[in-house]
Design an enzyme around this catalytic site. Structure first.
Site, short mmCIF file in Angstrom:
data_model
loop_
_atom_site.label_atom_id
_atom_site.label_comp_id
_atom_site.label_asym_id
_atom_site.label_seq_id
_atom_site.Cartn_x
_atom_site.Cartn_y
_atom_site.Cartn_z
N LYS A 31 3.47 -42.76 65.70
CA LYS A 31 4.49 -43.80 65.43
C LYS A 31 3.73 -45.05 64.72
CE LYS A 31 5.49 -46.95 68.72
NZ LYS A 31 5.23 -48.20 68.49
N ASP B 10 0.75 -43.60 69.21
CA ASP B 10 0.85 -44.77 68.47
C ASP B 10 -0.40 -45.05 67.68
OD1 ASP B 10 2.61 -46.95 68.01
OD2 ASP B 10 2.11 -47.98 70.09
N ASP C 20 0.26 -48.02 71.97
CA ASP C 20 -0.93 -49.20 72.02
C ASP C 20 -0.81 -50.27 72.93
OD1 ASP C 20 0.86 -50.47 70.71
OD2 ASP C 20 -0.19 -51.16 68.96
N SER C 21 0.25 -50.23 73.72
CA SER C 21 0.42 -51.03 75.00
C SER C 21 -0.83 -50.69 76.02
CB SER C 21 1.83 -51.01 75.69
OG SER C 21 2.15 -49.81 75.78
N GLU D 273 12.74 -52.64 68.80
CA GLU D 273 12.25 -53.68 69.98
C GLU D 273 12.57 -55.07 69.63
OE1 GLU D 273 8.08 -52.99 70.76
OE2 GLU D 273 7.95 -54.78 72.20
O1 KIV Z 1 3.01 -49.43 72.52
C1 KIV Z 1 4.18 -49.43 73.31
O2 KIV Z 1 4.11 -49.24 74.37
C2 KIV Z 1 5.12 -49.56 72.38
C3 KIV Z 1 6.62 -49.34 73.00
C4 KIV Z 1 6.80 -50.50 73.88
C5 KIV Z 1 7.65 -48.90 72.09
O3 KIV Z 1 5.07 -49.49 71.31
#
Ligand code: KIV
Length: 287
Positions: A112, A82, A43-44, A181
């Site tokens: 996730k 995610d 979700d980044s 994290e």
């Molecule tokens: O959303 C993301 O990129 C993440 C990673 C940093 C683990 O959750």
């Protein structure tokens, strides 16, 4: 060969697991060709691709659009989608529905979820619905308002104990792996030693079972002024290279150095033979 959930579980204590975020078709292809074990459609996406301020803004529909682009590349890497903020917080039914969209429409292999005991019911429901779940503990960006910002978690004995308890719970209810994290390295090491599933660290030190970074961070796709988190290693400086390349293109076209004859098409013989006539036709049309 396609990486599967059981293969990831079996990698613990065998070799280090690699995970990289991706949000589109070309990056998915490149990551798979590099034999990275897991692609996380994180979700980044919200910040690094869509320009939002934080991950709280991104929706299931937006995430799904990018999960589909990643899986269209048919990567050998396991694809984990995610679950965005509020897609797994309301009810078990809604959580299953949202996760199933990532599996059925997005063709992801797993999802996730951020959080420990608070998310126990939802994670159990997903696993009962045959959806593999990767956990995520420590600095969970979707909790930034509760945490008061992006802060390293588990720095006191009490908080480190809570993190360990959450990790043991996620292992016991059937998560197949766990992202750690922004936690002190000694806490990540202890959790890694105490649980049976692989841990994948980002800002969690070296004594974990795998490592993950964000694609755009690793490639340096942000300007020099942007301050990376302490745990980021820039392996390249692609932002500078892209700017330089754009400047070269602009200079070339202004100087009429591009396109050359090598990049242009010739007319066919019949048009060349009747060029004078054609020019007359053009004049007539324009007059
Ligand atoms: O959303 C993301 O990129 C993440 C990673 C940093 C683990 O959750």
């Amino acid at each position: 060969m396609k990486i599967t959930v059981p293969k990831i579980i079996n990698l613990k204590n065998n070799r280090v697991i690699s995970m990289m975020t991706a949000y589109d078709y070309p990056s998915s292809k490149a990551i798979s060709d590099a034999e990275i074990d897991i692609i996380l459609v994180g979700d980044s996406l919200a910040q690094v691709v869509l320009g939002y301020e934080d991950t709280l803004s991104v929706t299931v529909d937006e995430m799904l659009h990018h999960v589909k682009a990643v899986t269209r590349a048919n990567p050998n890497s396991l694809v984990v989608a995610d679950m965005p903020y509020m897609s797994y917080h309301v009810s078990e039914e809604e959580t299953i529905k949202n996760a199933a969209r990532f599996i059925q429409e997005g063709k992801a292999d797993a999802v996730k979820i951020e959080g420990g005991r608070k998310r126990e019911k939802m994670i159990k429901a997903l696993i009962n619905a045959e959806i593999p779940v990767m956990g995520h503990l420590g600095l969970t960006p979707q909790s930034k308002n509760i945490m008061g910002g992006y802060k390293v978690q588990g720095k006191t004995l009490e908080l480190a104990k809570e993190l360990l308890e959450d990790a043991i719970l996620l292992d016991s209810i059937g998560c197949f792996s766990l992202v750690l994290e922004g936690v002190p390295k000694v806490v990540a090491q202890t959790i890694t030693e105490k649980i049976a599933i692989p841990t994948i660290g980002i800002g969690a030190g070296v004594h974990v079972d795998g490592q993950v970074l964000v694609y755009h961070d690793l490639l340096g796709m942000k300007s020099k002024e942007y301050i990376d988190a302490k745990f980021v290693k820039r392996y390249d400086n692609q932002y500078e290279k892209v700017v330089k390349t754009m400047k070269n293109f602009k200079k070339d076209i202004e100087n009429r150095d591009f396109p050359t004859d090598d990049h242009s098409y010739d007319a066919g013989d019949s048009l060349l033979e009747n060029l004078k006539e054609w020019k007359k036709e053009v004049k007539k049309i324009l007059s």
